[in-house]
Design a protein around this motif. Structure first.
Motif, short mmCIF file in Angstrom:
data_model
loop_
_atom_site.label_atom_id
_atom_site.label_comp_id
_atom_site.label_asym_id
_atom_site.label_seq_id
_atom_site.Cartn_x
_atom_site.Cartn_y
_atom_site.Cartn_z
N LEU A 136 0.85 -1.19 0.00
CA LEU A 136 0.00 0.00 0.00
C LEU A 136 0.88 1.24 0.00
O LEU A 136 1.97 1.23 0.57
N ASP A 137 0.40 2.29 -0.63
CA ASP A 137 1.11 3.57 -0.60
C ASP A 137 0.07 4.67 -0.43
O ASP A 137 -0.69 4.96 -1.35
N ASN A 138 0.01 5.26 0.76
CA ASN A 138 -0.90 6.38 1.00
C ASN A 138 -0.12 7.66 1.30
O ASN A 138 -0.51 8.45 2.13
N SER A 139 0.96 7.85 0.56
CA SER A 139 1.81 9.02 0.77
C SER A 139 1.18 10.30 0.25
O SER A 139 1.59 11.39 0.62
N VAL A 170 -4.97 6.51 -2.18
CA VAL A 170 -4.09 5.41 -1.80
C VAL A 170 -3.89 4.50 -3.02
O VAL A 170 -4.80 4.32 -3.82
N ALA A 171 -2.68 3.97 -3.14
CA ALA A 171 -2.37 3.01 -4.21
C ALA A 171 -2.21 1.63 -3.58
O ALA A 171 -1.53 1.47 -2.58
N SER A 173 6.62 -0.95 -7.09
CA SER A 173 5.50 -0.34 -6.41
C SER A 173 5.24 1.06 -6.96
O SER A 173 6.18 1.79 -7.27
N LEU A 174 3.97 1.44 -7.08
CA LEU A 174 3.60 2.73 -7.63
C LEU A 174 2.92 3.60 -6.60
O LEU A 174 2.27 3.12 -5.69
N ALA A 175 3.06 4.91 -6.77
CA ALA A 175 2.39 5.88 -5.90
C ALA A 175 0.99 6.14 -6.43
O ALA A 175 0.68 5.84 -7.59
N PRO A 176 0.11 6.69 -5.59
CA PRO A 176 -1.24 7.01 -6.06
C PRO A 176 -1.22 7.96 -7.24
O PRO A 176 -0.31 8.78 -7.37
N ASN A 177 -2.23 7.85 -8.10
CA ASN A 177 -2.23 8.63 -9.33
C ASN A 177 -3.64 9.10 -9.65
O ASN A 177 -4.28 8.59 -10.55
#
Length: 178
Positions: free
Chosen positions: A101-104, A109-110, A156-160
Motif C-alpha cells: 500500500l502507498d498512501n503518501s 491510496v495506491a 510499487s507505484l504511488a497514487p495517481n
C-alpha cells in the motif's frame, strides 16, 4: 483334398502372422513427428493459460484491497496504511506477487500487486477521495484497477489521481481493467 486345403490354410495363416509382427521404422517416425508438431502448437498455449491463472490472483487481491480501502474509509474517515489494518486476510507476499500500500499522497491510496516473476504482469489499484462539495460529509471514494501493458518484474507505484473532483487514474505503462 481336405488335408491339402487345411495345409494351405495353415500356411496362409502363418504367412499372415509374419507380416503383422510390428511397426516399421517409417511408421514410428511419422508418429513421433506428428506428436512433436502437436506439442509445439499446444505447449505455448498451455503456458499462457497457466500465467493467466497466476495473474488472476493479483487481480483478485488488488481488487479486494481497493474495496477494503473504500470500506475502511467509510468507517474511519481515512485510508488504511497497512494490509493488516484492513483486516481482510490477504498475505503481503505470495509465490508470484508482493502486495503493498502507498498512501503518501493525501486523499488517495495506491494498492499494488507487484510481480515477482518475469512472465507475469503487475497490477495497481488506486482509490481516491472524490469530494463533491466543500463539506467532507459529501465525500465519496472511487477506485480503479490497472494492469501493466508489458510482462516483467514490477515496482510499487504511488497514487495517481487527477482532476476536479479527483478521479482515479492509471499510471503510465498501465491500462485500466474493466
Amino acid at each position: 483334398m481336405k488335408t491339402e486345403l487345411k495345409a494351405k490354410f495353415l500356411q496362409h495363416i502363418i504367412g499372415k502372422k509374419k507380416e503383422n509382427e510390428g511397426f516399421t521404422l517409417i511408421e514410428l517416425l511419422v508418429v513421433i513427428i506428428i506428436i512433436g508438431i502437436l506439442s509445439a502448437i499446444a505447449l505455448p498455449s498451455f503456458l499462457n493459460q497457466a500465467n493467466k491463472g497466476k495473474q488472476s490472483e493479483a487481480k483478485q487481491y488488488v481488487g479486494s484491497l481497493n474495496r477494503a480501502q473504500q470500506a475502511y474509509y467509510l468507517e474511519n474517515s481515512s485510508f488504511g496504511s497497512t494490509i493488516d489494518q484492513l483486516a481482510i486476510g490477504i498475505k503481503t507476499q505470495t509465490e508470484n506477487y508482493k502486495y503493498q500500500l502507498d498512501n503518501s499522497v493525501a486523499s488517495q491510496v495506491a494498492n499494488n500487486g507487484v510481480s515477482l516473476k518475469p512472465a507475469l504482469k503487475s497490477y495497481a489499484g488506486n482509490v481516491v477521495l472524490s469530494v463533491l462539495q466543500t463539506t467532507s460529509s459529501d465525500a465519496s471514494t472511487l477506485a480503479i484497477l490497472c494492469e501493466t501493458t508489458a510482462v516483467g518484474v514490477g515496482t510499487s507505484l504511488a497514487p495517481n489521481g487527477s482532476g476536479t473532483p479527483l478521479q482515479p487514474a492509471c499510471p503510465s505503462g498501465y491500462q485500466p481493467l474493466k
